[in-house]
Enzyme design. Structure first.
Site, short mmCIF file in Angstrom:
data_model
loop_
_atom_site.label_atom_id
_atom_site.label_comp_id
_atom_site.label_asym_id
_atom_site.label_seq_id
_atom_site.Cartn_x
_atom_site.Cartn_y
_atom_site.Cartn_z
N HIS A 40 40.38 29.71 24.09
CA HIS A 40 39.67 29.08 25.69
C HIS A 40 38.30 29.10 25.47
CE1 HIS A 40 41.90 31.57 29.06
NE2 HIS A 40 42.66 31.09 27.65
N TYR A 79 35.91 34.75 36.55
CA TYR A 79 35.47 36.15 37.28
C TYR A 79 34.88 35.75 38.14
CZ TYR A 79 35.82 38.04 32.51
OH TYR A 79 36.00 38.22 30.81
N PRO A 139 35.59 47.64 31.47
CA PRO A 139 36.16 46.98 30.90
C PRO A 139 35.22 45.29 31.39
CG PRO A 139 36.91 47.38 32.67
CD PRO A 139 36.15 48.24 32.77
N LYS A 191 35.46 43.77 25.77
CA LYS A 191 34.19 43.99 24.16
C LYS A 191 35.35 45.21 23.82
CE LYS A 191 31.56 40.93 23.69
NZ LYS A 191 33.10 39.97 23.71
C1 DHB Z 1 40.86 41.07 30.86
C2 DHB Z 1 40.45 42.00 30.72
C3 DHB Z 1 39.33 41.79 30.67
O1 DHB Z 1 38.41 43.18 31.10
C4 DHB Z 1 38.49 40.34 30.54
O2 DHB Z 1 37.33 40.95 30.34
C5 DHB Z 1 38.84 39.86 30.01
C6 DHB Z 1 40.77 40.02 30.87
C7 DHB Z 1 42.42 40.20 30.58
O3 DHB Z 1 43.27 41.80 30.57
O4 DHB Z 1 43.20 39.45 30.40
#
Ligand code: DHB
Length: 391
Positions: free
Chosen positions: A76, A203, A292, A296
């Site tokens: 990506h 996001y 999350p 990271k």
């Molecule tokens: C995913 C999880 C994340 O915390 C993130 O920032 C981006 C993608 C995922 O599980 O696809």
């Protein structure tokens, strides 16, 4: 009767950190034993995040073709930040010339386990560590899958045993001691059978809170929406889940399909007060936890391992302790940068339950600052793709 196993490095925890460490040590000619209380099946099926930094993918390349991050995963080159119903692309290639790979953590684990077993690694599932005795020859006190006592005597012990680490108490003097922060929200995660709603991750900030539109494959998608930490996964019908998701991603229409997995992810920031004591060190979630947002967690664990593998190489091959002495300080620099980034991306995108009108408008001002400023975009892209290892 207690069975005693002797090795150079005992590794407690067969997550990405422990497994990759055993590989890097093996490459340097250092034997290790890896134990994990879970079964192989459990490890390979636990659902976690899906984003690998470029440096993580490059380090996984060293296990050879067993790493399918580049072949099965997807590169990506950007993400979308969405607010006030409009999407703004952060172009990683244009800003920092780096990328990330969408490749779920449990697939990384399948690759690492296969590679380690093929290389003859002593890797034991269903073995529970009960404590660690520090000293010149530290020992892991454990029980095997049948409940029989097992001791692993080593020259060094590494705790890569996750957020409920047993090793942490040996290093910090307590199982909880550390810098800590909680958040008043969590993520409701789903897996569904549907085509992708977007080619890149979205996001999204909205008055109803945050949502993340991620993917797994052409037919399976992963999405999350901000929820109360006490939310019960059974509290929503499928239709309600789609409503909750859709209202947090205004201006784009989500492609819906049957939801076959649900979970609630708690948000915590944590860094242990100490990362090493004597001949025991911590890596990954045993040492730190991040919320999350920005994915990271595993990337940071792998960055710790890269440092610790070099330090153990110097210690065990040359008797040189300098890198090991420096490990807590060197690792902490990246840990706190990642702590900052994960906290910042969380606060940039989520709506706190007690947010005022002022907070909300200030947040939109911050989002606009990020997407409209070259520096804002560059900071996000650099941190998201991962700081170069040698920086
Ligand atoms: C995913 C999880 C994340 O915390 C993130 O920032 C981006 C993608 C995922 O599980 O696809």
């Amino acid at each position: 009767m207690t069975t005693t196993v002797r090795t150079r490095v005992a590794i407690v925890g067969a997550g990405p950190a422990g497994l990759l460490l055993s590989h890097l040590l093996d490459q340097a000619g250092i034997d290790s034993v890896v134990i994990d209380q879970r079964s192989r099946d459990e490890i390979e099926s636990t659902i976690r995040a899906g984003i690998l930094e470029q440096g993580t993918v490059e380090l996984l390349d060293t296990i050879g073709e067993a790493s399918r991050a580049r072949t099965v995963g997807h590169r990506h080159d950007g993400i979308e930040l969405r607010f006030e119903g409009e999407g703004h692309r952060i172009d990683f290639a244009a800003t920092v010339g780096r990328a990330v790979w969408l490749y779920p953590q449990h697939e990384v684990l399948k690759d690492l386990i296969a590679a380690r077993l093929a290389a003859g690694q002593d890797l034991r599932f269903g073995v529970t560590a009960e404590g660690i005795e520090n000293g010149e020859r530290p020992r892991v006190i454990a029980r095997d899958a049948e409940g029989n006592p097992l001791e692993i005597e080593a020259e060094f012990v590494v705790g890569s045993d996750g957020s409920r680490s047993v090793a942490r108490a040996t290093v910090t003097g307590s199982s909880t001691g550390g810098y800590f922060r909680e958040y008043p929200f969590a993520w409701f995660g789903i897996l569904c059978e549907a085509p992708p709603s977007s080619e890149e991750l979205i996001y999204s900030n909205s008055p109803d809170g945050f949502a993340l539109v991620s993917q797994r494959s052409d037919t399976v998608q992963r999405m999350y929406f901000q929820c109360d930490p006490e939310t019960d996964t059974a509290a929503f019908s499928e239709e309600q889940l789609w409503d909750e998701l859709q209202k947090r991603v205004p201006g784009t229409t989500l492609k819906q399909g049957p939801i076959f997995q649900r979970d609630v992810l708690r948000f915590r920031s944590f860094v242990a007060h100490e990362l090493r004591r004597g001949r025991v060190a911590l890596v990954g979630d045993a040492a730190h936890t991040v919320p999350p947002t920005g994915a990271k967690g595993m990337n940071l664990a792998i960055a710790d391992v890269r440092l610790l593998a070099a330090a153990l190489g110097a210690l065990l091959l040359d008797g040189d302790e300098r890198l090991l002495d420096a490990y807590p300080e060197t690792a902490s620099r990246r840990i706190w940068k990642a702590q900052h980034f994960s906290w910042w991306m969380t606060s940039l995108l989520h709506v706190a339950p007690d947010a005022t009108d002022f907070d909300r408008r200030r947040q939109l001002g911050e989002l606009r600052t990020v997407v409209e400023s070259e520096h804002g975009r560059a900071y996000l892209a650099e941190a998201y793709c991962g700081w170069p290892f040698d920086a």
